[in-house]
Motif scaffolding. Structure first.
Motif, PDB file in Angstrom:
ATOM      1  N   LEU B  21      50.085  30.402 -18.301  1.00 22.38           N
ATOM      2  CA  LEU B  21      48.984  31.309 -17.969  1.00 22.38           C
ATOM      3  C   LEU B  21      48.502  31.029 -16.548  1.00 22.38           C
ATOM      4  N   VAL B  22      48.353  32.083 -15.757  1.00 20.43           N
ATOM      5  CA  VAL B  22      47.886  31.919 -14.376  1.00 20.43           C
ATOM      6  C   VAL B  22      46.562  32.658 -14.218  1.00 20.43           C
ATOM      7  N   ASN B  23      45.545  31.935 -13.791  1.00 19.05           N
ATOM      8  CA  ASN B  23      44.269  32.586 -13.489  1.00 19.05           C
ATOM      9  C   ASN B  23      44.314  33.123 -12.066  1.00 19.05           C
ATOM     10  N   ALA B  24      44.771  34.334 -11.919  1.00 20.16           N
ATOM     11  CA  ALA B  24      44.850  34.908 -10.575  1.00 20.16           C
ATOM     12  C   ALA B  24      43.446  35.138 -10.036  1.00 20.16           C
ATOM     13  N   LEU B  25      42.508  35.510 -10.930  1.00 18.70           N
ATOM     14  CA  LEU B  25      41.094  35.594 -10.554  1.00 18.70           C
ATOM     15  C   LEU B  25      40.293  34.836 -11.599  1.00 18.70           C
ATOM     16  N   GLY B  42      42.646  33.351   2.017  1.00 18.56           N
ATOM     17  CA  GLY B  42      43.071  32.314   1.086  1.00 18.56           C
ATOM     18  C   GLY B  42      44.540  32.042   1.285  1.00 18.56           C
ATOM     19  N   ARG B  43      44.984  30.943   0.679  1.00 18.90           N
ATOM     20  CA  ARG B  43      46.405  30.620   0.763  1.00 18.90           C
ATOM     21  C   ARG B  43      47.223  31.617  -0.044  1.00 18.90           C
ATOM     22  N   SER B  44      48.468  31.595   0.237  1.00 17.35           N
ATOM     23  CA  SER B  44      49.371  32.491  -0.481  1.00 17.35           C
ATOM     24  C   SER B  44      49.374  32.154  -1.976  1.00 17.35           C
ATOM     25  N   GLY B  45      49.299  33.180  -2.825  1.00 23.70           N
ATOM     26  CA  GLY B  45      49.343  32.967  -4.269  1.00 23.70           C
ATOM     27  C   GLY B  45      48.006  32.598  -4.870  1.00 23.70           C
ATOM     28  N   HIS B  46      46.923  32.754  -4.108  1.00 20.73           N
ATOM     29  CA  HIS B  46      45.618  32.361  -4.629  1.00 20.73           C
ATOM     30  C   HIS B  46      44.742  33.544  -5.025  1.00 20.73           C
ATOM     31  N   GLY B  47      45.326  34.710  -5.209  1.00 20.19           N
ATOM     32  CA  GLY B  47      44.596  35.807  -5.846  1.00 20.19           C
ATOM     33  C   GLY B  47      44.080  36.900  -4.930  1.00 20.19           C
ATOM     34  N   LYS B  48      44.434  36.876  -3.648  1.00 18.84           N
ATOM     35  CA  LYS B  48      43.907  37.886  -2.722  1.00 18.84           C
ATOM     36  C   LYS B  48      44.391  39.291  -3.100  1.00 18.84           C
ATOM     37  N   THR B  49      45.704  39.397  -3.268  1.00 18.54           N
ATOM     38  CA  THR B  49      46.270  40.706  -3.604  1.00 18.54           C
ATOM     39  C   THR B  49      45.724  41.194  -4.947  1.00 18.54           C
ATOM     40  N   THR B  50      45.620  40.261  -5.894  1.00 20.89           N
ATOM     41  CA  THR B  50      45.131  40.644  -7.215  1.00 20.89           C
ATOM     42  C   THR B  50      43.710  41.210  -7.119  1.00 20.89           C
ATOM     43  N   LEU B  51      42.870  40.563  -6.325  1.00 20.73           N
ATOM     44  CA  LEU B  51      41.493  41.039  -6.161  1.00 20.73           C
ATOM     45  C   LEU B  51      41.493  42.489  -5.654  1.00 20.73           C
TER      46      LEU B  51
HETATM   47  N1  LIG Z   1      52.169  40.997 -11.930  1.00 16.37           N
HETATM   48  C1  LIG Z   1      52.037  39.666 -12.047  1.00 16.37           C
HETATM   49  N2  LIG Z   1      52.575  39.007 -13.093  1.00 16.37           N
HETATM   50  C2  LIG Z   1      52.419  37.681 -13.212  1.00 16.37           C
HETATM   51  N3  LIG Z   1      51.772  36.935 -12.343  1.00 16.37           N
HETATM   52  C3  LIG Z   1      51.212  37.498 -11.279  1.00 16.37           C
HETATM   53  C4  LIG Z   1      51.319  38.893 -11.065  1.00 16.37           C
HETATM   54  N4  LIG Z   1      50.676  39.210  -9.921  1.00 16.37           N
HETATM   55  C5  LIG Z   1      50.184  38.044  -9.447  1.00 16.37           C
HETATM   56  N5  LIG Z   1      50.502  37.020 -10.258  1.00 16.37           N
HETATM   57  C6  LIG Z   1      50.114  35.624 -10.068  1.00 16.37           C
HETATM   58  O1  LIG Z   1      48.787  35.584  -9.656  1.00 16.37           O
HETATM   59  C7  LIG Z   1      48.597  34.655  -8.624  1.00 16.37           C
HETATM   60  C8  LIG Z   1      47.933  35.315  -7.446  1.00 16.37           C
HETATM   61  O2  LIG Z   1      48.829  36.224  -6.830  1.00 16.37           O
HETATM   62  P1  LIG Z   1      48.413  37.149  -5.631  1.00 16.37           P
HETATM   63  O3  LIG Z   1      47.146  37.833  -5.948  1.00 16.37           O
HETATM   64  O4  LIG Z   1      49.563  38.016  -5.315  1.00 16.37           O
HETATM   65  O5  LIG Z   1      48.205  36.110  -4.449  1.00 16.37           O
HETATM   66  P2  LIG Z   1      48.042  36.322  -2.886  1.00 16.37           P
HETATM   67  O6  LIG Z   1      47.959  37.770  -2.597  1.00 16.37           O
HETATM   68  O7  LIG Z   1      46.804  35.592  -2.539  1.00 16.37           O
HETATM   69  O8  LIG Z   1      49.222  35.683  -2.245  1.00 16.37           O
HETATM   70  C9  LIG Z   1      49.950  34.076  -8.296  1.00 16.37           C
HETATM   71  O9  LIG Z   1      50.026  32.788  -8.869  1.00 16.37           O
HETATM   72  C10 LIG Z   1      50.932  34.980  -8.960  1.00 16.37           C
HETATM   73  O10 LIG Z   1      51.988  34.250  -9.497  1.00 16.37           O
END
Ligand SMILES: Nc1ncnc2c1ncn2[C@@H]1O[C@H](COP(=O)(O)OP(=O)(O)O)[C@@H](O)[C@H]1O
Ligand SMILES: [Mg+2]
Lengths: 359, 258
Positions: B21-25, B42-51
């Motif tokens: 389980l990954v807490n993206a946010l 934020g660093r890469s993979g720390h939830g920016k895109t998800t937000l």
């Molecule tokens: N569609 C998805 N399915 C599974 N995990 C995801 C998905 N999108 C993002 N994640 C996870 O959420 C975390 C944050 O991703 P992301 O928001 O893309 O980071 P950033 O844009 O800051 O680089 C990462 O650990 C990534 O693995």
């Protein structure tokens, strides 16, 4: 770089373009020449296929004697001349075949449109009525001359195949593209399409003929071509849509795209190159499939001509125009394909890749 | 017209195939005033895109919600146009038609659509290329097309996810100027994701720092505009840089080593 230099570069590019065009014409001419050389060689007395394949041309002109006497070339009537002479009305067919075109009834001799429709549909005339039913042999002389010509058969085939391909394309695209909006459609149709798609259609074709019978060409020729194009176009349209990057669709969504506007401005134009490329493949297959089915026993059509000539060669030593027919279909396919290519180039002028795919 | 954007107890949990389980946010709460320029860093993979995707309505949150004024975000819409990191210009439409897309979807009448399109093409400096194909443009010009398309639909919030990440330095600086001009003219709220601290200092009113999906700091950037080299070398700017680096888990020694 001065502006005259720029003009010079442009002129150079233009010359290059012209050079490429001339080269492609030379290649086409070379291909045609090779085709006829091969045909002549196959028709020579030394060739094992000598009895089946008449020469393309009869000998004419100043070298007639030398050609025929010394080299034994171009004996008898050339296939192309024979084909051409019999296009409108064929004395050979009139004399040797009662059933040249039995679908056409004298009651409608003056209405070629209805005749073509009826032979497309496989409707038979009985008495004065247009009805589906058994063909009744029509005595020689009661049919108009063109019913005994090669032309009517070819026309019927072309129309059948084009109708089949058009119907199949519409159906395939409708199912394929609507399955993007309604996933249920894909759930139902993909297994069906995969099941039939795995059996090569040329192997499945004879079964279609058995199922639908040769008496109802609308089901056999048109039906089979429709079925085949539907399957292909379904796969092609789905694949084309799947190849549109998700990011582009998401971008359209955040710009306020509605299902309708996304379909019109994203899926439709975005899938054109692959769909058009797929249509070329489907049409190429459809020609073969349509003619093949007719050879299997349908009474009217280009495929039936092949059947007739097979009989002519065996029984009556009459000239066969088989190779001429193949040439005819070849030229036709090339012409249709050329038209399609121009269309595809126009529709995909936005993409280099699409342009290449179209070629 | 412009509305406050509120992030309320926002969680976004992804379950990976492995069962992880990954807490993206992770319980993100903050509020953005109309017209603010917010950089999410934020660093890469720390939830920016998800937000940003949750805000765009492309990704439903696991818990919590985002509100624009009183309206809860429930799906994508033209009030939150987004400019993506990757190239999302429609290659099969002319530049002009690209900018028109959103207006057509909104069924704006022809006259208004044409004048709006002409305005935004002019604003990003692409009037002369209105009838070009996207493939005939440079990467920077395609970003301008995307920017004009996002502006043209008239949203009060613009989302940008590392939009200039793939461009060279000079093109990027040039696009910063274009973007800031548009922002000053329109007073739209901008959410701009970046991992580039310099970019954040040039653009932002406020930096939202994300680490492992958590909002770890909310830094006002009270520097005078334009943020030229001198401003960014001022001690206030250097302090902000240091704060950000510290939060990202990079000490100054580490930063100089890399
Ligand atoms: N569609 C998805 N399915 C599974 N995990 C995801 C998905 N999108 C993002 N994640 C996870 O959420 C975390 C944050 O991703 P992301 O928001 O893309 O980071 P950033 O844009 O800051 O680089 C990462 O650990 C990534 O693995
Ligand atoms: Mg990201």
């Amino acid at each position: 770089m001065t502006s005259t230099d720029v003009l010079d570069v442009r002129a150079k590019a233009l010359r290059e373009k012209r050079r490429r065009r001339i080269a492609s014409i030379i290649y086409i001419a070379l291909g045609i020449t090779l085709f006829f050389v091969a045909w002549v060689l196959l028709s020579l007395e030394a060739s094992p296929w000598h009895y089946d394949i008449p020469p393309p041309f009869g000998a004419v002109g100043p070298f007639q004697d030398i050609l025929q006497g010394v080299w034994g070339l171009f004996q008898g009537e050339g296939a192309i001349a024979h084909f051409w002479r019999n296009l409108g009305t064929s004395q050979d067919m009139k004399i040797k075949f009662v059933h040249a075109c039995p679908d056409l009834h004298p009651a409608n001799v003056n209405n070629p449109f209805r005749q073509i429709i009826s032979s497309l549909m496989g409707w038979k005339y009985n008495a004065d009525n247009l009805l589906p039913g058994q063909p009744s042999p029509v005595p020689i002389g009661q049919l108009p001359d063109y019913c005994y010509g090669y032309g009517i058969h070819l026309l019927v085939t072309i129309i059948r195949i084009l109708i089949g391909a058009a119907l199949g394309t519409i159906a395939g695209l409708a199912i394929g593209l609507s399955s993007l909006v309604f996933p249920k459609v894909a759930q139902v149709f993909t297994p069906v399409a995969s099941f039939f798609g795995t059996a090569p259609i040329f192997i499945a074709a004879p079964f279609f003929v058995i199922w639908f019978g040769v008496e109802v060409p609308i089901m056999t020729t048109i039906g089979l071509v429709t079925f085949y194009t539907t399957l292909l176009m379904y796969f092609f349209s789905r694949r084309a849509a799947e190849n549109i990057p998700v990011g582009i669709v998401e971008s359209a969504l955040t710009l306020g795209g509605t299902p309708r506007s996304i379909f019109r401005w994203v899926y439709l134009p975005g899938t054109v190159p692959e769909i058009a490329g797929g249509f070329r493949i489907a049409l190429a297959g459809a020609w073969g499939l349509g003619v093949l089915v007719e050879v299997l026993g349908i009474q009217v059509g280009g495929g039936h001509l092949i059947d007739i000539w097979r009989f002519l060669i065996g029984q009556l030593q009459a000239p066969s125009a088989l190779v001429a027919l193949i040439t005819f279909y070849g030229v036709l396919a090339v012409v249709v394909d050329g038209i399609l290519l121009v269309l595809i180039r126009y529709l995909t002028r936005w993409s280099e890749a699409g342009r290449r795919l179209g070629l | 017209m412009s509305r406050v954007v509120s992030f309320e107890g926002l969680w976004c949990v992804f379950e990976h195939r492995s069962g992880q389980l990954v807490n993206a946010l992770h319980d993100v709460n903050f509020e953005v005033q109309p017209g603010e320029f917010v950089c999410v860093v934020g660093r890469s993979g720390h939830g920016k895109t998800t937000l940003l995707r949750v805000l765009a309505g492309l990704q439903p949150p696991t818990a919590g919600q985002i509100r624009l004024g009183e309206v809860v975000v429930e799906g994508p819409g033209a009030d939150r146009a987004m400019v993506f990191q990757q190239d999302t210009v429609f290659p099969w439409l002319h530049v002009r038609e690209n900018v028109e897309f959103g207006l057509r979807a909104l069924k704006v009448d022809d006259e208004e659509r044409e004048s709006t399109t002409a305005h935004w093409l002019d604003a990003v400096g692409l009037t002369d290329f209105a009838d070009s194909w996207p493939r005939e443009l440079s990467g920077g010009m395609r970003k301008r097309v995307a920017l004009a398309a996002a502006m043209a639909v008239g949203s009060d919030v613009i989302l940008m996810d590392e939009p200039f990440g793939s461009l060279d330095y000079f093109t990027r600086r040039n696009l910063h100027d274009v973007l800031l001009d548009l922002w000053e003219e329109t007073q739209k709220t901008v959410f701009f994701v970046t991992h580039d601290i310099e970019e954040a200092l040039i653009l932002a009113d406020r930096v939202i720092l994300l680490a492992e999906g958590k909002l770890v700091d909310d830094i006002p950037v009270d520097l005078p505009r334009p943020r030229d080299e001198d401003v960014r070398a001022s001690s206030a700017a250097v302090d902000i840089t240091k704060t950000i680096l510290a939060h990202l888990g990079i000490t100054e020694e580490e930063a100089t080593q890399v």
